[in-house]
Design a protein around this motif. Sequence first.
Motif, PDB file in Angstrom:
ATOM      1  N   THR A   6       0.850  -1.193   0.000  1.00 55.40           N
ATOM      2  CA  THR A   6       0.000   0.000   0.000  1.00 55.40           C
ATOM      3  C   THR A   6       0.884   1.240   0.000  1.00 55.40           C
ATOM      4  OG1 THR A   6      -1.916   1.043   1.072  1.00 55.40           O
ATOM      5  CG2 THR A   6      -0.155   0.252   2.508  1.00 55.40           C
ATOM      6  N   THR A   7       0.258   2.370  -0.254  1.00 59.67           N
ATOM      7  CA  THR A   7       1.000   3.631  -0.310  1.00 59.67           C
ATOM      8  C   THR A   7       0.340   4.654   0.600  1.00 59.67           C
ATOM      9  OG1 THR A   7      -0.299   4.304  -2.234  1.00 59.67           O
ATOM     10  CG2 THR A   7       1.823   3.244  -2.656  1.00 59.67           C
ATOM     11  N   GLU A   8       0.938   5.820   0.673  1.00 54.10           N
ATOM     12  CA  GLU A   8       0.452   6.870   1.563  1.00 54.10           C
ATOM     13  C   GLU A   8      -0.992   7.217   1.239  1.00 54.10           C
ATOM     14  OE1 GLU A   8       2.301  10.946   3.506  1.00 54.10           O
ATOM     15  OE2 GLU A   8       3.050  10.174   1.597  1.00 54.10           O
ATOM     16  N   GLY A   9      -1.768   7.404   2.296  1.00 55.67           N
ATOM     17  CA  GLY A   9      -3.186   7.705   2.141  1.00 55.67           C
ATOM     18  C   GLY A   9      -4.062   6.592   2.673  1.00 55.67           C
ATOM     19  N   GLN A  10      -3.580   5.348   2.560  1.00 60.67           N
ATOM     20  CA  GLN A  10      -4.330   4.199   3.062  1.00 60.67           C
ATOM     21  C   GLN A  10      -3.480   3.326   3.979  1.00 60.67           C
ATOM     22  OE1 GLN A  10      -7.730   2.893   2.602  1.00 60.67           O
ATOM     23  NE2 GLN A  10      -7.741   5.100   2.476  1.00 60.67           N
ATOM     24  N   ARG A  11      -2.320   3.835   4.400  1.00 61.95           N
ATOM     25  CA  ARG A  11      -1.383   3.003   5.152  1.00 61.95           C
ATOM     26  C   ARG A  11      -1.971   2.487   6.454  1.00 61.95           C
ATOM     27  NH1 ARG A  11       3.802   6.597   5.839  1.00 61.95           N
ATOM     28  NH2 ARG A  11       2.166   8.085   6.416  1.00 61.95           N
ATOM     29  N   ASN A  12      -2.601   3.366   7.236  1.00 60.59           N
ATOM     30  CA  ASN A  12      -3.126   2.951   8.534  1.00 60.59           C
ATOM     31  C   ASN A  12      -4.244   1.930   8.386  1.00 60.59           C
ATOM     32  OD1 ASN A  12      -1.897   5.807   8.978  1.00 60.59           O
ATOM     33  ND2 ASN A  12      -2.094   4.954  11.035  1.00 60.59           N
ATOM     34  N   THR A  13      -5.192   2.225   7.485  1.00 61.94           N
ATOM     35  CA  THR A  13      -6.318   1.319   7.282  1.00 61.94           C
ATOM     36  C   THR A  13      -5.844  -0.035   6.771  1.00 61.94           C
ATOM     37  OG1 THR A  13      -7.788   3.172   6.796  1.00 61.94           O
ATOM     38  CG2 THR A  13      -8.497   0.996   6.051  1.00 61.94           C
ATOM     39  N   TRP A  14      -4.933  -0.009   5.804  1.00 63.09           N
ATOM     40  CA  TRP A  14      -4.446  -1.255   5.221  1.00 63.09           C
ATOM     41  C   TRP A  14      -3.675  -2.083   6.239  1.00 63.09           C
ATOM     42  CZ3 TRP A  14       0.425  -3.369   4.189  1.00 63.09           C
ATOM     43  CH2 TRP A  14       0.450  -4.439   3.288  1.00 63.09           C
TER      44      TRP A  14
END
Length: 306
Positions: A241-249
């Motif tokens: 994953t990349t920045e923007g969805q890192r925490n959720t992923w």
Amino acid sequence: MIYKSKGYITNHMVQVPVNGGDFELLTYLCKDLEAIKARHKGQDRPVDPEEKKRELPYFIAGELTETKQINGKICYIRNDKSLRYKSLITIDIEATDGKRLPFRETLERLLETLNPYNYIIYPTANNRPDNARLRVILEPERRMNKAETKATTLGIIEHLEAHNIFVDHSSTNYSQPQGLPVDNGLLDKYEAYTNISGHKVRVRGTQTYTTPVGASRTSYRSYENARNVLGAFVDETLEGTTEGQRNTWLTSRVGALVASGCEIENVERVTYIINDYLVSPPLQRNEVNTIINSIYKAERRKQTTR
């Protein structure tokens, strides 16, 4: 069985006569039934909230067992207790945390991600060109009870979020009605997208195991064998994953590790490796620890309330 109602503020629904399966009937309705043109009033939402509650058409697919006679017509009562089983998986695509995704970009990503499955996808009443709101309907391999509905829906949600597609988690609610196609007039062309050449979604069940904190809990596991479960986890994890969805992923990865029954030390070690090599850019170590600890704290809270 498909049940319809006008307005979701009522719990009374009318059964729709069907010759065939629920997915086939809904596919027909979405393709051949003219979409209702909602009145755009120029407010913050494309459709006035009261109009949405009272005028737009809703459905639920399954079998309702309780009835009530209203004005000489037999109506079915919609609630979790009355819903014997559910025959379709319904998921709402919606940006979270104030984020917005363009409609066309989100739709294309969704069509690509769900390509292997039988699906129905259409814009909901609150969809905008700059803020996608879509409804996804998938066909399960068989009827689902309440626990199986939640488990199977969560499995699809995890798959979608791994592909950076935002999902409304209230989609797991068992007897929640879903709106039928509604054209709010904001798209140049309103369309429902269907695929009947894919395969059905495998139904997930439940399994009880002992957590690393020593408590017994019920997790949602697939009826597939362990190799398929592990394979799905590895495939989705290696996509990264990349920045923007890192925490959720990363949270979804940790949740899957916890559900497998891993000891907390092993969860930490594997999560650090995933973060270092598959998250771009990696999260700070304290952020990773916060994610891990929050999941275990949530688990302890669940145990104390049971």
